[in-house]
Design an enzyme around this catalytic site. Sequence first.
Site, PDB file in Angstrom:
ATOM      1  CB  CYS A   9      18.009   6.863   1.211  1.00 32.65           C
ATOM      2  SG  CYS A   9      19.713   7.184   0.730  1.00 32.65           S
ATOM      3  CG  LEU A  42      22.354  16.202   5.047  1.00 32.74           C
ATOM      4  CD1 LEU A  42      20.955  15.600   4.883  1.00 32.74           C
ATOM      5  CD2 LEU A  42      22.633  17.172   3.903  1.00 32.74           C
ATOM      6  N   GLY A  71      17.144  12.693   9.662  1.00 34.94           N
ATOM      7  CA  GLY A  71      16.760  13.317  10.922  1.00 34.94           C
ATOM      8  C   GLY A  71      17.426  12.605  12.083  1.00 34.94           C
ATOM      9  CB  SER A 114       7.873  14.359  13.996  1.00 40.74           C
ATOM     10  OG  SER A 114       7.525  13.678  15.173  1.00 40.74           O
ATOM     11  CE1 TYR A 155      12.998  13.900  15.929  1.00 48.80           C
ATOM     12  CE2 TYR A 155      10.776  14.120  16.795  1.00 48.80           C
ATOM     13  CZ  TYR A 155      11.654  13.581  15.879  1.00 48.80           C
ATOM     14  OH  TYR A 155      11.196  12.741  14.890  1.00 48.80           O
ATOM     15  CE  LYS A 159      11.766  15.498  12.548  1.00 52.07           C
ATOM     16  NZ  LYS A 159      12.168  15.109  11.204  1.00 52.07           N
TER      17      LYS A 159
HETATM   18  P1  NAD Z   1      16.812   6.421  11.109  1.00 55.53           P
HETATM   19  O1  NAD Z   1      17.831   6.762  12.124  1.00 55.53           O
HETATM   20  O2  NAD Z   1      16.593   5.002  10.740  1.00 55.53           O
HETATM   21  O3  NAD Z   1      17.059   7.224   9.750  1.00 55.53           O
HETATM   22  C1  NAD Z   1      17.634   8.491   9.705  1.00 55.53           C
HETATM   23  C2  NAD Z   1      18.495   8.594   8.469  1.00 55.53           C
HETATM   24  O4  NAD Z   1      19.099   9.905   8.464  1.00 55.53           O
HETATM   25  C3  NAD Z   1      19.626   7.566   8.451  1.00 55.53           C
HETATM   26  O5  NAD Z   1      19.765   7.020   7.159  1.00 55.53           O
HETATM   27  C4  NAD Z   1      20.832   8.385   8.863  1.00 55.53           C
HETATM   28  O6  NAD Z   1      22.079   7.868   8.418  1.00 55.53           O
HETATM   29  C5  NAD Z   1      20.487   9.747   8.231  1.00 55.53           C
HETATM   30  N1  NAD Z   1      21.239  10.828   8.872  1.00 55.53           N
HETATM   31  C6  NAD Z   1      21.343  11.077  10.198  1.00 55.53           C
HETATM   32  N2  NAD Z   1      22.198  12.101  10.424  1.00 55.53           N
HETATM   33  C7  NAD Z   1      22.619  12.525   9.203  1.00 55.53           C
HETATM   34  C8  NAD Z   1      23.503  13.542   8.789  1.00 55.53           C
HETATM   35  N3  NAD Z   1      24.161  14.313   9.674  1.00 55.53           N
HETATM   36  N4  NAD Z   1      23.718  13.707   7.464  1.00 55.53           N
HETATM   37  C9  NAD Z   1      23.095  12.895   6.561  1.00 55.53           C
HETATM   38  N5  NAD Z   1      22.239  11.920   6.899  1.00 55.53           N
HETATM   39  C10 NAD Z   1      22.015  11.721   8.208  1.00 55.53           C
HETATM   40  O7  NAD Z   1      15.464   7.076  11.641  1.00 55.53           O
HETATM   41  P2  NAD Z   1      13.977   7.139  11.064  1.00 55.53           P
HETATM   42  O8  NAD Z   1      13.105   6.917  12.227  1.00 55.53           O
HETATM   43  O9  NAD Z   1      13.808   6.343   9.833  1.00 55.53           O
HETATM   44  O10 NAD Z   1      13.908   8.700  10.732  1.00 55.53           O
HETATM   45  C11 NAD Z   1      13.567   9.215   9.447  1.00 55.53           C
HETATM   46  C12 NAD Z   1      12.813  10.512   9.652  1.00 55.53           C
HETATM   47  O11 NAD Z   1      11.560  10.223  10.272  1.00 55.53           O
HETATM   48  C13 NAD Z   1      13.527  11.498  10.581  1.00 55.53           C
HETATM   49  O12 NAD Z   1      13.407  12.797  10.059  1.00 55.53           O
HETATM   50  C14 NAD Z   1      12.761  11.371  11.887  1.00 55.53           C
HETATM   51  O13 NAD Z   1      12.804  12.546  12.665  1.00 55.53           O
HETATM   52  C15 NAD Z   1      11.361  11.105  11.353  1.00 55.53           C
HETATM   53  N6  NAD Z   1      10.458  10.497  12.335  1.00 55.53           N
HETATM   54  C16 NAD Z   1      10.733   9.276  12.875  1.00 55.53           C
HETATM   55  C17 NAD Z   1       9.865   8.737  13.813  1.00 55.53           C
HETATM   56  C18 NAD Z   1      10.115   7.397  14.447  1.00 55.53           C
HETATM   57  O14 NAD Z   1       9.410   7.049  15.425  1.00 55.53           O
HETATM   58  N7  NAD Z   1      11.037   6.594  13.944  1.00 55.53           N
HETATM   59  C19 NAD Z   1       8.706   9.450  14.194  1.00 55.53           C
HETATM   60  C20 NAD Z   1       8.459  10.690  13.610  1.00 55.53           C
HETATM   61  C21 NAD Z   1       9.340  11.206  12.679  1.00 55.53           C
END
Ligand code: NAD
Length: 257
Positions: A9, A42, A71, A114, A155, A159
């Site tokens: 979050c 995590l 993620g 994803s 990745y 997913k």
């Molecule tokens: P982001 O990097 O902004 O957010 C990821 C969050 O996960 C961050 O708050 C981070 O601190 C937390 N995190 C990372 N490693 C961690 C760990 N070891 N322990 C606890 N928390 C941890 O990225 P986002 O794009 O907002 O990603 C959110 C989700 O959306 C992810 O699962 C990502 O795979 C998925 N996603 C993102 C996209 C994109 O284009 N941004 C596309 C498809 C899916």
Amino acid sequence: MSTIVMSGCATGIGAATRKALEAAGHKIIGIDIRDAEVIADLSTAQGRKQAIADVLLQCSEGMDGAVLCAGLGVQVKPAGKVTSVNYFGAVELLDAFLPELQKGHRPAAVVISSVASAHLAWDRNPLAAAFEAGDEAQAAAIVEGAGDQGGNLAYAGSKNALTVAVRKRVETWGKAGVRLNTVAPGATDTPLLQAGLKDPLYGESIARFVPPLGRRAEPSEIAAVIAFLMSPAASYVHGAQFVIDGGIDALMRPTAF
Ligand code: NAD
């Protein structure tokens, strides 16, 4: 007001989702490596165990929802960290929270998968057996032995397995009265995407990923769908994957759905 546990979050889609859920009147208990009620890593079994224990302590008045956003992207090294956070960091939390969610008010959970979940078929996912066996070391060994393509495999493979894990839980969770769905975002403007775009190996192919709508998503556009799935308006939505990608999946795979 209901209590919703969220991972990831601190930034990006998770931060936007937290904002949307708080605006709808929910109390959030966040898990992240920073800026959260529960600080935990995590990517390790110990971190996940601690996160679960701390969340259960903080949910003394019950848990009504879970949104698992944490993620890591393709560019993160070692690639085994990606399989650990993206798969084990979501599935272990889901399973641990089910008994609490079952006692909640109109309980529901959403897992962030994803569009990459469909880039690989489950029966051809080299990580499938390791994930199903809960073998984190083996999953890491496979992706770290895959050379330049290790990040992509970590990745897309994690997913793909995450969406399968949710779909395979549909009967247990349905009988428990807890709705469970995934969202599958396409390219969304977050720190994860920005880091991927800067990566010398993967940056160019990520940049080429332009959807029919002609732009990337804002995190709030993904958060709006998650907030809908967590709301009573989605009361019959269970076991579904909501693709939120500006049309890229339909463009790439018009006959597969
Ligand atoms: P982001 O990097 O902004 O957010 C990821 C969050 O996960 C961050 O708050 C981070 O601190 C937390 N995190 C990372 N490693 C961690 C760990 N070891 N322990 C606890 N928390 C941890 O990225 P986002 O794009 O907002 O990603 C959110 C989700 O959306 C992810 O699962 C990502 O795979 C998925 N996603 C993102 C996209 C994109 O284009 N941004 C596309 C498809 C899916």
